[in-house]
Scaffold this active site. Structure first.
Site, short mmCIF file in Angstrom:
data_model
loop_
_atom_site.label_atom_id
_atom_site.label_comp_id
_atom_site.label_asym_id
_atom_site.label_seq_id
_atom_site.Cartn_x
_atom_site.Cartn_y
_atom_site.Cartn_z
N ARG A 86 36.31 48.62 94.47
CA ARG A 86 35.99 47.86 93.04
C ARG A 86 35.43 46.41 93.11
O ARG A 86 34.79 46.13 92.47
CB ARG A 86 37.45 47.92 92.49
CG ARG A 86 37.27 47.13 91.11
CD ARG A 86 38.51 47.05 90.22
NE ARG A 86 38.69 46.59 88.83
CZ ARG A 86 39.44 46.89 87.98
NH1 ARG A 86 40.57 47.28 88.17
NH2 ARG A 86 39.16 46.23 86.84
N TYR A 237 33.53 47.22 76.08
CA TYR A 237 32.61 47.58 76.97
C TYR A 237 31.08 47.14 76.35
O TYR A 237 30.34 47.16 77.26
CB TYR A 237 32.93 48.84 77.51
CG TYR A 237 34.05 49.10 78.40
CD1 TYR A 237 34.17 48.75 79.78
CD2 TYR A 237 35.17 49.47 77.49
CE1 TYR A 237 35.52 48.93 80.20
CE2 TYR A 237 36.41 49.61 78.17
CZ TYR A 237 36.39 49.51 79.67
OH TYR A 237 37.58 49.44 80.41
#
Length: 412
Positions: A86, A237
């Site tokens: 990540r 988002y």
């Protein structure tokens, strides 16, 4: 009723266990290849069930077959490559002036490439050992992963916490119970807008937009005038699209979210051996209302309640500007027999255009995840609205492949 959690060694599992303790589970089995973490989290999960007075058995095992055999539902919350992968997803895109994020843009594509093959491998074991069971996917990118599962013929549904988060926020701001508020939630996973908030037949969203700009700005991290101008509440988002350059500048200043999570995980794992309930620190891990959404969905799938929840499922004509095979995130009626999306009023061009654009990217991303190949990776990046230039797509492809050679056999 047996529930299996794949990725059960996650530090976030106690949040899920806290909710599952309310269900009539006979056995909860956690599985994860990281045996050390799994032992810590599994023992804590057992103590949580005991403290709640739950009669169910809690087991943990690194043997996937043992975990999923005979399960009534299998929950997927895995992360191929862990937080280190990540961190890479959040870092190398910035070298090209792009958002570094694990679920969208180039980093999101990298995660999809690593994740889809592993999820499909797990799903085949589920099919063999627990035929007909529901697979509930929390693993990001949820839309692409759910599409992969459905295309392979699995009984699957994707779940995200964005909608339930907005439902709770709006209900609190309006002073009503969450169960009394219904959202007009439309889009794709991590690309959604709240177009109405219905309470007793009245849309209260205009009241929220005019009366609570500060709270909505804090939740979405978008300018208040933008939210007012849109007339809807975008998910968090959407900031990667609407304020891309500002986000890139912010990310370059650091620290990366993965770095923060790595520190949180270290601290949580040190605390867990002494705990029998989730600590307040876990709230900083993210995923608010995750367990509530999971419990609600499992209760409806296994108990045939026929209620309405926001999930990721086949489009099937619900949004007429998308292919039927696309996976969308909308309210649906949840029964033991399956999921039925509710009718959706026409989607405004400002939103439908972006939804269609990202859907095309997701189809290309899935093809790259299934079949590999540099050309497919470049095509997916070229199609993504956050990339969209050939020179940029080529540079991002170079970095993506270099950072993921350990996880993509075809890229070696």
């Amino acid at each position: 009723m047996k529930i299996a959690v794949v990725g059960g060694g996650s530090t976030y599992t106690p949040e899920l266990v806290d909710g599952l303790a309310a269900l009539p589970i006979t056995e909860l089995t956690l599985t994860d290849p990281a045996s050390d973490r799994l032992a810590v989290v599994g023992a804590m999960a057992a103590r949580m069930f005991a403290k709640a007075g739950h009669p169910g058995t809690v087991r943990w095992t690194t043997d996937l077959a043992d975990a999923v055999e005979g399960a009534s539902a299998v929950l997927l919350q895995l992360r191929v490559g862990g937080q280190r992968a990540r961190l890479a997803d959040e870092t190398w895109p910035l070298e090209c002036g792009c958002v570094g994020q694990e679920t969208t843009g180039a980093g999101g594509l990298a995660k999809a490439l690593r994740t889809v093959p592993e999820v499909l491998r797990i799903a085949e074991r589920v099919r063999a050992l627990a035929p007909g069971t529901w697979i509930v996917d929390f693993t990001n990118p949820v839309g692409i992963v759910t599409r992969a599962l459905l295309d392979a013929g699995h009984r699957a549904v994707g779940l995200c916490n964005v909608a339930i988060g907005f439902q709770r926020l709006f209900a609190r701001l309006l002073g009503v119970a969450p169960a009394d508020l219904t959202l007009d939630h439309v889009g794709l996973n991590h690309l959604t807008w709240e177009r109405a908030a219905w309470v007793d037949g009245t849309d209260r969203l205009p009241e929220l937009l005019s009366g609570h700009p500060g709270e909505l700005t804090e939740e979405t991290e978008l300018p208040a005038d933008l939210v007012r101008g849109l007339g809807v509440v975008p998910s968090y988002y959407l900031r990667y699209y609407y304020t891309h350059d500002e986000v890139v500048a912010e990310q370059r200043r650091g620290p990366k979210r993965a770095e923060q999570v790595l520190d949180l995980e270290r601290r949580l794992l040190a605390m867990y051996p002494d705990l029998s309930e989730k600590p307040a620190l876990l709230e900083q891990r993210g995923g608010a209302h995750y367990s509530t959404a999971a419990v609600d969905l499992l209760t409806s799938l296994l108990g045939d309640r026929g209620d309405t929840q926001v999930v990721n499922l086949r489009n099937g004509g619900t949004l007429p500007f998308l292919p039927d095979s696309a996976v969308i995130e909308v309210p649906a009626r949840i029964t033991a027999a399956g999921l039925v999306p509710l009718p959706v009023r026409p989607v405004e061009p400002l939103f439908s255009g972006l939804i269609a654009h990202v859907t095309a990217y997701e189809e290309l991303a899935l093809s790259a995840a299934l079949h590999g190949g540099r050309a497919r990776v470049e095509a997916a990046l070229l199609a993504h609205p956050l990339v969209g230039r050939y020179d940029l797509a080529r540079r991002l492809t170079d970095r993506l492949l270099a950072a993921n050679r350990d996880h993509l056999p075809w890229a070696a």
